[in-house]
Scaffold this motif. Structure first.
Motif, short mmCIF file in Angstrom:
data_model
loop_
_atom_site.label_atom_id
_atom_site.label_comp_id
_atom_site.label_asym_id
_atom_site.label_seq_id
_atom_site.Cartn_x
_atom_site.Cartn_y
_atom_site.Cartn_z
N ARG A 22 75.51 -81.95 17.88
CA ARG A 22 74.95 -81.36 16.67
C ARG A 22 75.47 -79.93 16.43
NH1 ARG A 22 70.79 -83.47 19.42
NH2 ARG A 22 69.85 -81.43 19.78
N CYS A 23 76.75 -79.71 16.68
CA CYS A 23 77.36 -78.40 16.48
C CYS A 23 78.17 -78.38 15.19
CB CYS A 23 78.29 -78.05 17.65
SG CYS A 23 77.42 -77.78 19.21
N ARG A 24 78.30 -77.20 14.64
CA ARG A 24 79.18 -76.97 13.49
C ARG A 24 80.28 -76.04 13.99
NH1 ARG A 24 79.44 -77.15 8.06
NH2 ARG A 24 77.37 -78.05 7.86
N ILE A 25 81.53 -76.51 13.90
CA ILE A 25 82.68 -75.71 14.32
C ILE A 25 83.54 -75.47 13.09
CG2 ILE A 25 84.64 -75.52 15.88
CD1 ILE A 25 83.22 -77.54 17.73
N GLU A 26 83.57 -74.23 12.64
CA GLU A 26 84.29 -73.87 11.42
C GLU A 26 85.51 -73.03 11.76
OE1 GLU A 26 81.32 -71.69 9.31
OE2 GLU A 26 80.31 -73.49 8.59
N ARG A 27 86.65 -73.44 11.23
CA ARG A 27 87.90 -72.70 11.39
C ARG A 27 88.24 -72.46 12.86
NH1 ARG A 27 84.68 -70.60 7.86
NH2 ARG A 27 84.15 -68.87 9.22
N GLY A 28 87.98 -73.45 13.69
CA GLY A 28 88.28 -73.35 15.12
C GLY A 28 89.68 -73.82 15.43
N ARG A 29 90.23 -73.29 16.51
CA ARG A 29 91.57 -73.71 16.96
C ARG A 29 91.55 -73.94 18.46
NH1 ARG A 29 96.87 -74.01 15.60
NH2 ARG A 29 98.39 -73.40 17.17
N PHE A 30 91.85 -75.18 18.83
CA PHE A 30 91.98 -75.56 20.23
C PHE A 30 93.48 -75.66 20.51
CE2 PHE A 30 87.88 -77.14 18.89
CZ PHE A 30 87.04 -76.93 19.99
N ALA A 31 94.06 -74.66 21.15
CA ALA A 31 95.49 -74.66 21.45
C ALA A 31 95.68 -74.72 22.97
CB ALA A 31 96.15 -73.41 20.89
N ARG A 32 96.46 -75.71 23.42
CA ARG A 32 96.68 -75.91 24.85
C ARG A 32 95.36 -76.09 25.60
NH1 ARG A 32 98.23 -71.31 23.96
NH2 ARG A 32 97.42 -70.40 25.87
N ALA A 33 94.37 -76.65 24.92
CA ALA A 33 93.04 -76.86 25.52
C ALA A 33 92.99 -78.20 26.24
CB ALA A 33 91.96 -76.79 24.45
N ASP A 34 92.23 -78.24 27.32
CA ASP A 34 92.02 -79.47 28.07
C ASP A 34 90.67 -80.04 27.65
OD1 ASP A 34 91.64 -81.54 29.83
OD2 ASP A 34 92.11 -80.37 31.63
N LEU A 35 90.70 -81.05 26.82
CA LEU A 35 89.48 -81.69 26.30
C LEU A 35 89.37 -83.13 26.79
CD1 LEU A 35 89.96 -80.17 22.80
CD2 LEU A 35 87.82 -79.97 24.05
N ARG A 36 89.98 -83.44 27.93
CA ARG A 36 89.89 -84.79 28.45
C ARG A 36 88.42 -85.15 28.71
NH1 ARG A 36 93.38 -84.38 33.54
NH2 ARG A 36 92.67 -82.24 33.32
N GLU A 37 88.04 -86.33 28.23
CA GLU A 37 86.69 -86.87 28.38
C GLU A 37 85.61 -85.99 27.75
OE1 GLU A 37 86.01 -88.05 32.44
OE2 GLU A 37 87.88 -89.17 32.52
#
Length: 120
Positions: free
Chosen positions: A53-68
């Motif tokens: 239930r989050c709002r993420i506005e104008r975010g940038r995930f660069a070289r991020a590890d979002l596995r799982e």
């Protein structure tokens, strides 16, 4: 929020704006009912993180590890500016998006093996 949270942190109901948590370890962290705007997640470890239930506005995930990582009932766009979240050079293997607004989101040269999109 002025300090970078530790891995496994639970962040609830925070408004977080214009931060840069470069190379932070937020593995297994949980964000619930947060508003995150103008965020720079450069090189951040978010493996197994959960956004609910989050709002993420104008975010940038660069070289991020979002596995799982899991995004549930989240809005990842700024309707006023028609800008979505950007995932660039990131790993999203086995990530799950459920009931999320991904309008205008950009996935640029990121690994998306086994990503699940449910009712998005």
């Amino acid at each position: 929020m002025s300090a970078v949270p530790a891995a496994g942190a639970v962040i609830h109901g925070e408004t977080i704006t214009a931060f840069e948590w470069a190379d932070a370890d937020l593995t297994e962290s949980t964000f619930i009912d947060c508003i995150i705007a103008d965020a720079q997640f450069g090189g951040v470890a978010l493996e197994g993180a959960r956004f609910s239930r989050c709002r993420i506005e104008r975010g940038r995930f660069a070289r991020a590890d979002l596995r799982e990582a899991v995004f549930e009932d989240c809005v990842l766009t700024d309707a006023a500016t028609h800008a979505g979240v950007t995932f660039a050079f990131s790993r999203l293997d086995q990530a799950r998006f459920a009931r999320c607004d991904l309008s205008f989101a950009q996935f640029d040269r990121s690994e998306l093996h086994g990503v699940t999109l449910e009712d998005c």
